[in-house]
Design an enzyme around this catalytic site. Sequence first.
Site, PDB file in Angstrom:
ATOM      1  N   HIS A  42       0.832  -1.207   0.000  1.00 30.75           N
ATOM      2  CA  HIS A  42       0.000   0.000   0.000  1.00 30.75           C
ATOM      3  C   HIS A  42       0.864   1.253   0.000  1.00 30.75           C
ATOM      4  CE1 HIS A  42      -4.076   1.679   0.633  1.00 30.75           C
ATOM      5  NE2 HIS A  42      -3.411   2.689   1.178  1.00 30.75           N
ATOM      6  N   ASP A  44       0.345   5.558  -1.165  1.00 33.01           N
ATOM      7  CA  ASP A  44      -0.659   6.539  -1.566  1.00 33.01           C
ATOM      8  C   ASP A  44      -0.135   7.639  -2.470  1.00 33.01           C
ATOM      9  OD1 ASP A  44      -3.394   6.067  -0.393  1.00 33.01           O
ATOM     10  OD2 ASP A  44      -2.210   5.792   1.412  1.00 33.01           O
ATOM     11  N   GLU A 155      -8.875   1.376  -2.670  1.00 33.27           N
ATOM     12  CA  GLU A 155      -9.043   1.448  -1.219  1.00 33.27           C
ATOM     13  C   GLU A 155     -10.431   1.981  -0.875  1.00 33.27           C
ATOM     14  OE1 GLU A 155      -6.620   2.889   2.738  1.00 33.27           O
ATOM     15  OE2 GLU A 155      -6.316   3.978   0.869  1.00 33.27           O
ATOM     16  N   HIS A 182     -13.501   1.749   3.692  1.00 29.88           N
ATOM     17  CA  HIS A 182     -12.472   2.627   4.238  1.00 29.88           C
ATOM     18  C   HIS A 182     -12.943   3.034   5.626  1.00 29.88           C
ATOM     19  CE1 HIS A 182      -9.726   6.172   4.555  1.00 29.88           C
ATOM     20  NE2 HIS A 182      -8.895   5.219   4.174  1.00 29.88           N
ATOM     21  N   HIS A 223      -9.113  -2.007   7.195  1.00 31.08           N
ATOM     22  CA  HIS A 223     -10.181  -1.014   7.390  1.00 31.08           C
ATOM     23  C   HIS A 223     -11.531  -1.619   7.743  1.00 31.08           C
ATOM     24  CE1 HIS A 223      -8.337   2.881   6.568  1.00 31.08           C
ATOM     25  NE2 HIS A 223      -7.665   2.339   5.575  1.00 31.08           N
ATOM     26  N   HIS A 244      -2.546  -3.069   4.648  1.00 32.65           N
ATOM     27  CA  HIS A 244      -1.773  -2.196   5.542  1.00 32.65           C
ATOM     28  C   HIS A 244      -2.423  -2.194   6.925  1.00 32.65           C
ATOM     29  CE1 HIS A 244      -4.896   0.244   3.744  1.00 32.65           C
ATOM     30  NE2 HIS A 244      -4.602   1.343   4.424  1.00 32.65           N
ATOM     31  N   ASP A 352       2.071   2.002   3.826  1.00 30.86           N
ATOM     32  CA  ASP A 352       1.127   3.123   3.831  1.00 30.86           C
ATOM     33  C   ASP A 352       1.825   4.463   3.658  1.00 30.86           C
ATOM     34  OD1 ASP A 352      -1.387   4.258   3.813  1.00 30.86           O
ATOM     35  OD2 ASP A 352      -1.696   4.176   5.973  1.00 30.86           O
TER      36      ASP A 352
END
Length: 420
Positions: A42, A44, A155, A182, A223, A244, A352
């Site tokens: 993961h 971003d 995600e 999420h 999540h 993650h 992450d």
Amino acid sequence: MKYCAAFLPLALFALHTGPAAAQTPEEVAAAALEAVPVWDGHNDVPGELRDRYRNVIADFDFTDTRVNAPDHPADRAMHTDLARLRQGKVGAQFWSVYVSANLAEPVAVQTTLEQIDVTKRLIARYPDDMALAVTADQVEAAMAQGKIASLIGMEGGHSIGSSLGVLRQMYALGARYLTLTHSKNTPWADSATDAPSHNGLTGFGKDLVREMNRMGMLVDLSHVSEKTMQDALDVGKAPVIFSHSGARGVNSHARNVPDSVLRRLPGNGGVVMVVAYPAFVKEEVRQHFADRAGEEARLAALWPGAPDKVTDGLADWDAARPLPGSTVSDMADHIDRIRMIAGIGHVAIGGDYDGIPIMLTGMEDVSGYPALFTELARRGYSQADLEKISFRNMMRVMRGAEAYAASVTDMAPIETPVPE
């Protein structure tokens, strides 16, 4: 027992030098990452491209992002670029096409498509360093060419607009995992950080897991609530991932994986890709943020209509209570816990980066993975163990999902009626 004279010098030499094959933790870690680099679950960067550049990347330089973008101070420098990915021994990366869970579903679908587009454009701009991968074989082929295998992960289930048709089209565009929720519930699944409304997965949510398995798309359970995790494991036929997350036995945050779920991973074959976010990693940091939120609420109740007093009071609280430190060792504690409960075959890495506001000391950006693997070697992990954590476990999971999909090619797509 007597030694012959000829043997004595050799014996004395051995006493002084120790075992010839002994390796330092640094050498064990380096050997593992040379054999198989990190497959990270993961990152971003696509979100940063949207926030910083509105997805206009013609002048964006991904070779080194430590030069800050306009209007972003030094503490917002990006965590990721090609130079530091190479330093961190990252060989395969799931790029997260995250969009806000606050968006209405139709807007979330459009925004996700835009994020898939910008991710593909970024990969295409650096053909000598990156290659889009949608299969396990393509991951291996990219790495054999010295490129970073680049995969797409979605995600949040809001990104498909509660539509299996949209899910299938996202898969066709290259998305290879979907995080079921999420920060908020979807209409068909409970999030870890929202009040439960479905008791896990609804009937549609269970059909979605079945359809993902049918296609070979990885089910990501970061999540989601514990009940959603359990429901997905009950329904699913292919290995799952937590792209993650940490271990709840080390840090009690709801985002982490409880022991009850870890115990089921050997039967499923899935992996927890351990996160590097201090609030999920170190319990003292989690408690600090909870205390700070409580103080902020107290100040707001004391001073309604006076936001300056709230801001000043919170600044005083921050000055008196610095954030507890967290290090590579704290992240290694989660790997220890997952290994103890689920086994070495069910641990992987999902940092992450570029999605977290604070970092671990020693792993401030994507270049820090060798420090983590050195810490694990120091704790007694073998080179073979480290290779499983860095890459081999995740490769086994992806091949497992592909193998299940190949075994059910005669299964028709699951159909659900569109709204009237």
